[in-house]
Structures are given as structure tokens and as C-alpha cells.
Design an enzyme around this catalytic site. Structure first.
Site, PDB file in Angstrom:
ATOM      1  N   ALA A  86     -16.885  30.613 -47.363  1.00  0.00           N
ATOM      2  CA  ALA A  86     -17.275  30.298 -48.744  1.00  0.00           C
ATOM      3  C   ALA A  86     -16.390  31.026 -49.747  1.00  0.00           C
ATOM      4  O   ALA A  86     -16.044  30.475 -50.803  1.00  0.00           O
ATOM      5  CB  ALA A  86     -18.748  30.659 -48.970  1.00  0.00           C
ATOM      6  N   LEU A  87     -16.012  32.255 -49.436  1.00  0.00           N
ATOM      7  CA  LEU A  87     -15.144  33.009 -50.336  1.00  0.00           C
ATOM      8  C   LEU A  87     -13.767  32.372 -50.400  1.00  0.00           C
ATOM      9  O   LEU A  87     -13.178  32.233 -51.477  1.00  0.00           O
ATOM     10  CB  LEU A  87     -15.043  34.458 -49.855  1.00  0.00           C
ATOM     11  CG  LEU A  87     -14.195  35.399 -50.708  1.00  0.00           C
ATOM     12  CD1 LEU A  87     -14.762  35.528 -52.113  1.00  0.00           C
ATOM     13  CD2 LEU A  87     -14.095  36.773 -50.045  1.00  0.00           C
ATOM     14  N   ARG A 128     -17.160  14.083 -53.253  1.00  0.00           N
ATOM     15  CA  ARG A 128     -16.030  13.552 -52.500  1.00  0.00           C
ATOM     16  C   ARG A 128     -15.084  14.729 -52.314  1.00  0.00           C
ATOM     17  O   ARG A 128     -14.494  15.234 -53.271  1.00  0.00           O
ATOM     18  CB  ARG A 128     -15.337  12.409 -53.248  1.00  0.00           C
ATOM     19  CG  ARG A 128     -16.200  11.178 -53.443  1.00  0.00           C
ATOM     20  CD  ARG A 128     -15.391  10.017 -54.010  1.00  0.00           C
ATOM     21  NE  ARG A 128     -14.428   9.504 -53.028  1.00  0.00           N
ATOM     22  CZ  ARG A 128     -13.140   9.266 -53.285  1.00  0.00           C
ATOM     23  NH1 ARG A 128     -12.651   9.508 -54.489  1.00  0.00           N
ATOM     24  NH2 ARG A 128     -12.348   8.786 -52.358  1.00  0.00           N
ATOM     25  N   ASP A 169     -16.543  40.208 -35.858  1.00  0.00           N
ATOM     26  CA  ASP A 169     -17.679  39.548 -36.500  1.00  0.00           C
ATOM     27  C   ASP A 169     -18.088  38.283 -35.756  1.00  0.00           C
ATOM     28  O   ASP A 169     -19.259  37.908 -35.764  1.00  0.00           O
ATOM     29  CB  ASP A 169     -17.335  39.213 -37.954  1.00  0.00           C
ATOM     30  CG  ASP A 169     -17.444  40.434 -38.862  1.00  0.00           C
ATOM     31  OD1 ASP A 169     -17.962  41.466 -38.397  1.00  0.00           O
ATOM     32  OD2 ASP A 169     -17.009  40.350 -40.022  1.00  0.00           O
ATOM     33  N   GLY A 170     -17.135  37.592 -35.107  1.00  0.00           N
ATOM     34  CA  GLY A 170     -17.487  36.401 -34.340  1.00  0.00           C
ATOM     35  C   GLY A 170     -18.444  36.725 -33.211  1.00  0.00           C
ATOM     36  O   GLY A 170     -19.395  35.984 -32.948  1.00  0.00           O
ATOM     37  N   THR A 224     -18.793  36.184 -47.875  1.00  0.00           N
ATOM     38  CA  THR A 224     -17.477  36.815 -47.770  1.00  0.00           C
ATOM     39  C   THR A 224     -16.634  36.170 -46.676  1.00  0.00           C
ATOM     40  O   THR A 224     -15.591  36.713 -46.295  1.00  0.00           O
ATOM     41  CB  THR A 224     -17.631  38.321 -47.473  1.00  0.00           C
ATOM     42  OG1 THR A 224     -18.509  38.497 -46.354  1.00  0.00           O
ATOM     43  CG2 THR A 224     -18.179  39.056 -48.676  1.00  0.00           C
ATOM     44  N   ALA A 225     -17.066  35.011 -46.169  1.00  0.00           N
ATOM     45  CA  ALA A 225     -16.336  34.321 -45.108  1.00  0.00           C
ATOM     46  C   ALA A 225     -15.697  33.040 -45.673  1.00  0.00           C
ATOM     47  O   ALA A 225     -14.995  33.087 -46.675  1.00  0.00           O
ATOM     48  CB  ALA A 225     -17.278  34.030 -43.936  1.00  0.00           C
ATOM     49  N   ASP A 240     -22.763  30.409 -42.174  1.00  0.00           N
ATOM     50  CA  ASP A 240     -22.711  29.172 -42.938  1.00  0.00           C
ATOM     51  C   ASP A 240     -22.874  27.940 -42.061  1.00  0.00           C
ATOM     52  O   ASP A 240     -22.620  27.964 -40.853  1.00  0.00           O
ATOM     53  CB  ASP A 240     -21.395  29.068 -43.716  1.00  0.00           C
ATOM     54  CG  ASP A 240     -20.164  29.389 -42.875  1.00  0.00           C
ATOM     55  OD1 ASP A 240     -20.113  28.925 -41.726  1.00  0.00           O
ATOM     56  OD2 ASP A 240     -19.277  30.097 -43.360  1.00  0.00           O
ATOM     57  N   GLN A 242     -18.708  28.144 -34.810  1.00  0.00           N
ATOM     58  CA  GLN A 242     -18.816  28.280 -33.360  1.00  0.00           C
ATOM     59  C   GLN A 242     -19.602  27.149 -32.695  1.00  0.00           C
ATOM     60  O   GLN A 242     -19.404  26.872 -31.521  1.00  0.00           O
ATOM     61  CB  GLN A 242     -19.485  29.621 -33.018  1.00  0.00           C
ATOM     62  CG  GLN A 242     -18.660  30.819 -33.475  1.00  0.00           C
ATOM     63  CD  GLN A 242     -19.344  32.137 -33.195  1.00  0.00           C
ATOM     64  OE1 GLN A 242     -20.562  32.210 -33.041  1.00  0.00           O
ATOM     65  NE2 GLN A 242     -18.561  33.202 -33.144  1.00  0.00           N
TER      66      GLN A 242
END
Length: 308
Positions: free
Chosen positions: A201-202, A185, A83-84, A198-199, A158, A258
Site C-alpha cells: 500500500a505504501l 479502472r 516479514d514473509g 508500510t508494505a 493486505d 502468498q
């Protein structure tokens, strides 16, 4: 929030020139690159090899092109890696609106969903027009310092505002469409697309958002106040994050894990949906929910999990 039809079944696209991009610096990609290149040449298609990928298979007789030339001249781009690699390719090709097919040589494969063992018949089907196309939204982030843009970048997954030091928090004020949302904070703040839900954030406790939903989620990372929870807003929202002037912790922005942009206290980070969407090609049987079950091991007993 608007829900769009994620997939379009396409059969009228003709492919004449195909670009190949492999995972940067991974010599294990060379076998798959050669296999696909030979497959395409046997069908009398023109093949352009990404200049960085060309280092993996020298003296192959393929035409070498940089990323801009691939975007301008190709009808289809095949990306080999995880995926990267797909994230990198998507950001560099989104403005050319060229469709991208991912061959998964990594572990997760939320974006690259064709396995090496499927290459011959999957490629044959795609070249014959039997595939589905999905369009995914990206974010565009700008760093403003005294009304001057000091850095900007796109992100398919993101945009993350985060600390660079261990065991320190940052303080940010967050606005949505000019209205104050919250003063966080925390270790940082994730602003994610549905693709990125699904990255990171999950992992940060955010919800999974179906890619057909036009939305953006904001997920605080380890907030100091436990009632600060993730929030989902409409995709067209303009999100502004202001690094508190009293912040002494070194802070930066990372796009898709990245690209890094430096920020200083008092800087304004403005994040909005990019006007163009990336075009992803999937096999006809692609099923997002099946993908979630497979990658997140839903419904598996501990004995059947590949991670035990």
C-alpha cells in the site's frame, strides 16, 4: 475511527512450551534454529519444532509438530526469518491466540524485530516476562460466485485484487458497508490493514497508518483516473469488490502476497476484519516510530544511507 493502545507491557505470562518456526527452505536458518533450541533446552523448556523447519536441522532430538499442534500446545512461538515468514506464521496461528516473537533474518523486519546478535539477552528478558505485546488485526476475504463461497483466506498485510496480464487494466465496483464508493479502472486495488500500510500500500501511494488505529485503507494501483486517491475507512467496514462482468483481463486475489484465489467476471469479493487478532511480542524498548526511521531511512543524509 477508534484508536487503541497498541502495546501492553506483560509480566505475568509463564512460558513452558515454545514452538520454533524457521523460514521455509532456507538452509541459512539452521544455525539460528540450533542456537535458540539449545538456549531453551538449557532452561528446561519443552521445544516443539515446526515439521517443515525440521528438514533444516535433522537429527536434532527436538519434538516435531505441525502448525496446528504448535498453536494448540505452545505458550510462545519464535519465528526466524523475514516479514514473509512472520506473515505466514501469523495467519496459521491467529486462531490459537498464541504469542509470536520474530527473529529478523531478512532485510526489512517491520514484524520481526529481534536481530540474531540480540538473541541471548532478548530471549532471557522475554522468558522472564519483560516484553511488550501488540495485537494486530487481520482481514478475511471471501470470493462469492452466485452466492457460493469459492475461496477464502486471511491476510495480516493486505488483500489485493489485481490483473495477471501485462499492460491491461481491470474494472471493479467497490462498496463500503453496502454503499457504493467508486468504480475503479486500474491495475488493481489494495485493501490493507495498518500493519500492511508500510508494505504494498505504501508503494502504491497510500499513507502510513499507525498500528494502534482501527482502520482499513483502499489504495488503487495505477488508476486510469488520477483523481482516484487512497481512502481510509473504519476497521469494522465490510468492503465488497465486484469484478465488472465486462472485464476480459485475467484477474486474481492475492493475500499477503502468498495466497492466490482465482476470480471471474461477476464475482463478489467480500472483505471484513477478522474477529481474532494476532499477538506479537516485542522487546520492552520497541518503538514504532524509531522502526519507521530506521527502515525508511528518515533523516539520513545520502552518504549515511545503507542503500547507497
Amino acid at each position: 475511527m477508534q484508536v487503541t493502545n497498541l502495546y501492553e507491557t506483560m509480566s505475568n505470562l509463564a512460558f513452558h512450551t515454545v514452538g520454533l518456526i524457521g523460514k521455509f527452505g532456507d538452509p541459512n536458518v539452521s544455525g539460528t534454529l540450533n542456537q535458540i533450541a539449545n538456549f531453551l533446552r538449557q532452561r528446561q523448556l519443552r521445544v516443539l519444532l515446526d515439521d517443515l523447519s525440521a528438514r533444516l536441522i535433522p537429527d536434532n532430538g527436538l519434538e516435531i509438530a505441525n502448525r496446528a499442534e504448535i498453536g494448540e500446545r505452545c505458550d510462545l512461538v519464535i519465528v526466524m526469518g523475514g516479514d514473509g515468514t512472520m506473515l505466514n506464521a501469523a495467519r496459521s496461528l491467529v486462531d490459537y491466540e498464541v504469542p509470536i516473537l520474530g527473529v529478523n533474518l531478512g532485510r526489512l523486519g517491520f514484524l520481526a524485530d529481534v536481530s540474531p546478535s540480540e538473541i541471548p539477552h532478548r530471549l532471557e528478558a522475554v522468558l522472564n516476562g519483560h516484553f511488550r505485546e501488540a495485537r494486530r488485526s487481520l482481514l478475511h476475504a471471501q470470493v462469492l460466485r452466485e452466492d457460493q463461497v469459492t475461496g477464502e483466506a486471511d491476510a495480516l498485510n493486505d488483500v489485493v485484487v489485481h490483473k495477471r496480464e501485462v499492460a491491461r487494466m481491470i474494472e471493479v465496483d467497490t462498496f463500503v458497508d453496502g454503499r457504493f464508493l467508486n468504480a475503479y479502472r486500474a491495475d488493481g486495488l489494495i485493501i490493507s490493514t495498518p500493519t500492511g500500510s508500510t508494505a504494498y500500500a505504501l508503494a502504491g501511494g497510500g499513507p502510513i497508518i499507525h498500528p494502534g488505529l482501527e482502520a482499513v485503507e483502499l489504495v488503487p494501483i495505477c488508476p486510469h483516473t488520477l483523481t482516484h486517491r487512497p481512502i481510509v475507512v473504519k476497521a469494522d467496514s465490510v468492503i465488497e469488490v465486484v469484478l465488472n462482468a465486462a472485464t476480459t483481463t485475467q484477474t486474481q486475489i492475492t493475500c499477503d502476497g502468498q495466497i492466490s484465489l482465482a476470480i471471474e467476471p461477476g464475482d463478489h469479493i467480500v472483505i471484513r476484519k477478522k474477529s481474532r487478532k494476532v499477538r506479537l511480542i516485542h522487546p520492552l524498548n520497541h518503538d514504532y516510530f524509531e522502526l519507521l526511521r530506521a527502515k525508511l531511512n528518515w533523516g539520513l543524509s545520502p552518504e549515511a544511507s545503507p542503500f547507497t
